[in-house]
Design a protein around this motif. Sequence first.
Motif, short mmCIF file in Angstrom:
data_model
loop_
_atom_site.label_atom_id
_atom_site.label_comp_id
_atom_site.label_asym_id
_atom_site.label_seq_id
_atom_site.Cartn_x
_atom_site.Cartn_y
_atom_site.Cartn_z
N TYR A 60 4.98 33.70 -14.61
CA TYR A 60 5.54 34.05 -15.92
C TYR A 60 7.06 33.96 -15.91
O TYR A 60 7.67 33.48 -16.87
CB TYR A 60 5.11 35.45 -16.34
N HIS A 99 -1.67 39.30 -8.67
CA HIS A 99 -0.79 39.85 -9.71
C HIS A 99 0.65 39.43 -9.48
O HIS A 99 1.36 39.06 -10.43
CB HIS A 99 -0.90 41.38 -9.74
N LEU A 106 1.07 35.81 -10.40
CA LEU A 106 1.07 35.65 -11.85
C LEU A 106 2.42 36.06 -12.43
O LEU A 106 2.97 35.38 -13.30
CB LEU A 106 -0.07 36.46 -12.47
N PRO A 119 -9.56 42.34 -9.48
CA PRO A 119 -8.46 43.04 -10.13
C PRO A 119 -7.55 43.84 -9.20
O PRO A 119 -6.42 44.16 -9.58
CB PRO A 119 -9.16 43.97 -11.13
N ILE A 144 -1.34 29.65 -14.36
CA ILE A 144 -1.45 30.96 -14.98
C ILE A 144 -2.89 31.27 -15.35
O ILE A 144 -3.41 32.35 -15.07
CB ILE A 144 -0.52 31.07 -16.21
N GLU A 145 -3.57 30.30 -15.96
CA GLU A 145 -4.96 30.51 -16.33
C GLU A 145 -5.85 30.72 -15.11
O GLU A 145 -6.75 31.56 -15.12
CB GLU A 145 -5.47 29.34 -17.19
N LYS A 184 -5.20 34.24 -13.83
CA LYS A 184 -5.82 35.23 -14.71
C LYS A 184 -7.32 35.31 -14.46
O LYS A 184 -7.90 36.41 -14.44
CB LYS A 184 -5.52 34.90 -16.17
N GLY A 185 -7.95 34.17 -14.26
CA GLY A 185 -9.37 34.15 -13.95
C GLY A 185 -9.67 34.82 -12.63
O GLY A 185 -10.65 35.58 -12.51
N ILE A 188 -7.84 37.09 -11.17
CA ILE A 188 -7.57 38.52 -11.32
C ILE A 188 -8.76 39.23 -11.98
O ILE A 188 -9.10 40.35 -11.61
CB ILE A 188 -6.26 38.77 -12.10
N SER A 189 -9.40 38.55 -12.94
CA SER A 189 -10.55 39.19 -13.58
C SER A 189 -11.69 39.40 -12.58
O SER A 189 -12.46 40.35 -12.71
CB SER A 189 -11.03 38.36 -14.78
#
Length: 82
Positions: free
Chosen positions: A29, A22, A25, A16, A5-6, A9-10, A12-13
């Motif tokens: 979840y 996405h 991720l 984006p 997950i981390e 997220k990295g 995706i930043s």
Amino acid sequence: MADRIELLKGEISKNPNYVDLHADLGHCYLEQARTSWQRAIEQFRNSAEINPSLGKVRVALDVAEETYQNISQALSRISEKG
């Protein structure tokens, strides 16, 4: 799963608009929720075993087990389409 997950997220930043990140991720979840739901069911079962006369625990266990089945089915359907 938390590491994945981390990582996502990295990524995706940095990217984006990358749809697959996405989606991955979101899947992570859901998998994390399924695992947490399993743990909750185990605890409701423990409660019911310790004190079988607690009706609210039995209701919670029944609802949790039914919802878990729905979560598992949703994950299977999502995985099939992915």
